[in-house]
Structure formats: structure tokens, C-alpha cells
Scaffold this motif. Structure first.
Motif, PDB file in Angstrom:
ATOM      1  N   LEU A 126      53.468  38.492  40.975  1.00  0.00           N
ATOM      2  CA  LEU A 126      53.527  37.889  42.303  1.00  0.00           C
ATOM      3  C   LEU A 126      52.942  38.869  43.326  1.00  0.00           C
ATOM      4  O   LEU A 126      53.220  40.067  43.263  1.00  0.00           O
ATOM      5  CB  LEU A 126      54.967  37.559  42.693  1.00  0.00           C
ATOM      6  N   ARG A 127      52.158  38.348  44.253  1.00  0.00           N
ATOM      7  CA  ARG A 127      51.515  39.168  45.277  1.00  0.00           C
ATOM      8  C   ARG A 127      51.955  38.705  46.658  1.00  0.00           C
ATOM      9  O   ARG A 127      52.122  37.511  46.900  1.00  0.00           O
ATOM     10  CB  ARG A 127      49.995  39.049  45.176  1.00  0.00           C
ATOM     11  N   LYS A 128      52.126  39.667  47.548  1.00  0.00           N
ATOM     12  CA  LYS A 128      52.438  39.380  48.941  1.00  0.00           C
ATOM     13  C   LYS A 128      51.349  40.016  49.803  1.00  0.00           C
ATOM     14  O   LYS A 128      51.068  41.207  49.671  1.00  0.00           O
ATOM     15  CB  LYS A 128      53.801  39.950  49.329  1.00  0.00           C
ATOM     16  N   ILE A 129      50.759  39.216  50.663  1.00  0.00           N
ATOM     17  CA  ILE A 129      49.737  39.730  51.570  1.00  0.00           C
ATOM     18  C   ILE A 129      50.441  40.368  52.763  1.00  0.00           C
ATOM     19  O   ILE A 129      51.292  39.740  53.398  1.00  0.00           O
ATOM     20  CB  ILE A 129      48.784  38.604  52.008  1.00  0.00           C
ATOM     21  N   TYR A 189      43.015  41.971  53.792  1.00  0.00           N
ATOM     22  CA  TYR A 189      43.042  41.352  52.469  1.00  0.00           C
ATOM     23  C   TYR A 189      41.792  40.490  52.263  1.00  0.00           C
ATOM     24  O   TYR A 189      41.146  40.556  51.219  1.00  0.00           O
ATOM     25  CB  TYR A 189      44.319  40.510  52.311  1.00  0.00           C
ATOM     26  N   ARG A 190      41.435  39.696  53.273  1.00  0.00           N
ATOM     27  CA  ARG A 190      40.236  38.844  53.167  1.00  0.00           C
ATOM     28  C   ARG A 190      38.983  39.683  52.996  1.00  0.00           C
ATOM     29  O   ARG A 190      38.101  39.329  52.221  1.00  0.00           O
ATOM     30  CB  ARG A 190      40.112  37.930  54.393  1.00  0.00           C
ATOM     31  N   ILE A 191      38.903  40.791  53.697  1.00  0.00           N
ATOM     32  CA  ILE A 191      37.736  41.672  53.576  1.00  0.00           C
ATOM     33  C   ILE A 191      37.618  42.187  52.144  1.00  0.00           C
ATOM     34  O   ILE A 191      36.552  42.136  51.532  1.00  0.00           O
ATOM     35  CB  ILE A 191      37.821  42.854  54.567  1.00  0.00           C
ATOM     36  N   LYS A 196      35.021  40.637  49.744  1.00  0.00           N
ATOM     37  CA  LYS A 196      34.008  41.692  49.800  1.00  0.00           C
ATOM     38  C   LYS A 196      33.191  41.618  51.089  1.00  0.00           C
ATOM     39  O   LYS A 196      32.012  41.886  51.105  1.00  0.00           O
ATOM     40  CB  LYS A 196      33.085  41.646  48.569  1.00  0.00           C
ATOM     41  N   GLU A 197      33.865  41.216  52.190  1.00  0.00           N
ATOM     42  CA  GLU A 197      33.198  41.184  53.482  1.00  0.00           C
ATOM     43  C   GLU A 197      33.051  42.611  53.997  1.00  0.00           C
ATOM     44  O   GLU A 197      33.904  43.449  53.765  1.00  0.00           O
ATOM     45  CB  GLU A 197      34.043  40.397  54.503  1.00  0.00           C
ATOM     46  N   PRO A 198      31.973  42.889  54.721  1.00  0.00           N
ATOM     47  CA  PRO A 198      31.842  44.245  55.290  1.00  0.00           C
ATOM     48  C   PRO A 198      32.877  44.457  56.378  1.00  0.00           C
ATOM     49  O   PRO A 198      33.265  43.525  57.084  1.00  0.00           O
ATOM     50  CB  PRO A 198      30.424  44.237  55.879  1.00  0.00           C
ATOM     51  N   ILE A 199      33.333  45.687  56.487  1.00  0.00           N
ATOM     52  CA  ILE A 199      34.291  46.039  57.530  1.00  0.00           C
ATOM     53  C   ILE A 199      33.502  46.331  58.804  1.00  0.00           C
ATOM     54  O   ILE A 199      32.628  47.181  58.815  1.00  0.00           O
ATOM     55  CB  ILE A 199      35.139  47.254  57.121  1.00  0.00           C
ATOM     56  N   SER A 200      33.828  45.585  59.865  1.00  0.00           N
ATOM     57  CA  SER A 200      33.117  45.806  61.131  1.00  0.00           C
ATOM     58  C   SER A 200      33.813  46.920  61.892  1.00  0.00           C
ATOM     59  O   SER A 200      35.005  47.127  61.788  1.00  0.00           O
ATOM     60  CB  SER A 200      33.076  44.525  61.959  1.00  0.00           C
ATOM     61  N   SER A 201      33.027  47.635  62.689  1.00  0.00           N
ATOM     62  CA  SER A 201      33.592  48.760  63.434  1.00  0.00           C
ATOM     63  C   SER A 201      34.250  48.341  64.709  1.00  0.00           C
ATOM     64  O   SER A 201      34.017  47.455  65.350  1.00  0.00           O
ATOM     65  CB  SER A 201      32.543  49.783  63.819  1.00  0.00           C
TER      66      SER A 201
END
Length: 178
Positions: A158-161, A167-169, A173-178
Motif C-alpha cells: 500500500l502506498r500513501k502520497i 509525486y506526479r513529477i 517523469k516531468e521535469p522539475i521547474s525552478s
């Protein structure tokens, strides 16, 4: 009389107390014949857990009454999930159903994992056939994401966000914006 409760990392000198607490707490698990590591722990296993992981204890007026361990992904490369793993959760039977376990888990999930470590999620595992654990964790916001058969038992993961944007990033695999 006001009770004084503190949460701290376990130390090697806590091992005997943690072992006694764990064995008392896991008595119902042993009666169900569920093979959790902590249910049949010995002193060396407790010491290994304290020294290799982040084991937190909740004390009430100096007495250890609950414990939970966080194993970080880098501590066990055999586990493929990139998030911290919660295990070895035990509450002294004398203190059950008084919110002690929730207090300790909330502290670890929110203060340690979400706010300090910046973990986007956390996960745990339990036996599907355990009569109440899966539903307790689901009420706490955990969701089943995997299952495996281990020693004849179906184990659910079981996972908890903890941090939805992070988590979505990571998951997308979305880039992390500054």
C-alpha cells in the motif's frame, strides 16, 4: 497529572525494551500464523533494525510505548520501489486504541518523510488476510498498488502520497521547474 510524550530515534541501548514491546504487540499476529519479521524478532534483529534504519519510538513519561521503522530505498537495493518503506510498527497492548499509533505514524509521515526528507510517497506491506490492518491503512490514505505471495500468504503493498505535485513529477517523469 499531565503525560509527557516524546518521539525520538531509537538507540542501540533501547533494543531490549523494543524487543519486549514488539513481541507483546505482535502476539495476535503470531496467533494468526502470519510470518511478519517483527513477530518473531530476536535481540540481534532489533539491533540490526535500529542501526540500519530509522526506528522511531514514542515514549510516555520515559517509557517506550510504540515504535515504527522507516527503511529508505538506498538501504535495501533489492526493493524496487523508490519511496521509503514503513514497517515494524508496534504499540504496547496496554496503549492500544488510544491514538498512540496514529500519533507516531502522523509524525513520521508528515514531519519526517514529507517535511524533512521531502519524500513524495511512502509505502508499507501487510498480509491481506489480516482481519483489520488493510482497512486501517486504507482509512489513513494508503492505496493498494501491488501484491505478492510470500511464504503462502498474499502480501499487499500500500502506498500513501505525501506530496502530490512531487509525486506526479517523479511518477510521470516531468521535469522539475525552478
Amino acid at each position: 497529572m499531565k503525560l509527557t510524550q516524546t518521539i525520538r530515534l531509537a538507540l542501540p541501548e533501547d533494543a531490549h525494551t523494543v524487543l519486549e514491546l514488539t513481541l507483546r504487540s505482535y502476539e495476535p499476529i503470531r496467533k494468526l500464523n502470519i510470518n511478519f519479521t517483527a513477530a518473531n524478532a530476536d535481540l540481534q534483529l532489533v539491533l540490526n533494525n535500529i542501526t540500519r534504519n530509522a526506528m522511531y519510538v514514542l515514549e510516555d513519561e520515559g517509557k517506550i510505548i510504540a515504535t515504527v521503522t522507516v527503511r529508505y530505498p538506498w538501504a535495501n537495493p533489492d526493493h524496487s520501489d523508490p519511496y521509503p518503506f514503513i514497517w515494524w510498527f508496534a504499540v504496547d497492548p496496554e496503549y492500544k486504541q488510544k491514538g498512540i499509533g496514529s500519533k507516531l505514524l502522523n509524525f513520521v509521515e508528515e514531519n519526517v518523510l514529507r517535511d524533512q526528507v521531502k519524500a513524495p510517497a511512502v509505502y508499507l506491506a501487510t498480509a491481506e488476510r489480516h482481519p483489520w490492518l488493510v482497512s486501517i491503512y486504507e482509512r489513513r490514505g494508503y492505496r493498494i498498488f501491488d501484491e505478492k505471495i510470500y511464504e503462502g500468504d498474499k502480501i499487499v503493498f500500500l502506498r500513501k502520497i505525501l506530496n502530490e505535485p512531487l509525486y506526479r513529477i517523479i511518477e510521470n517523469k516531468e521535469p522539475i521547474s525552478s
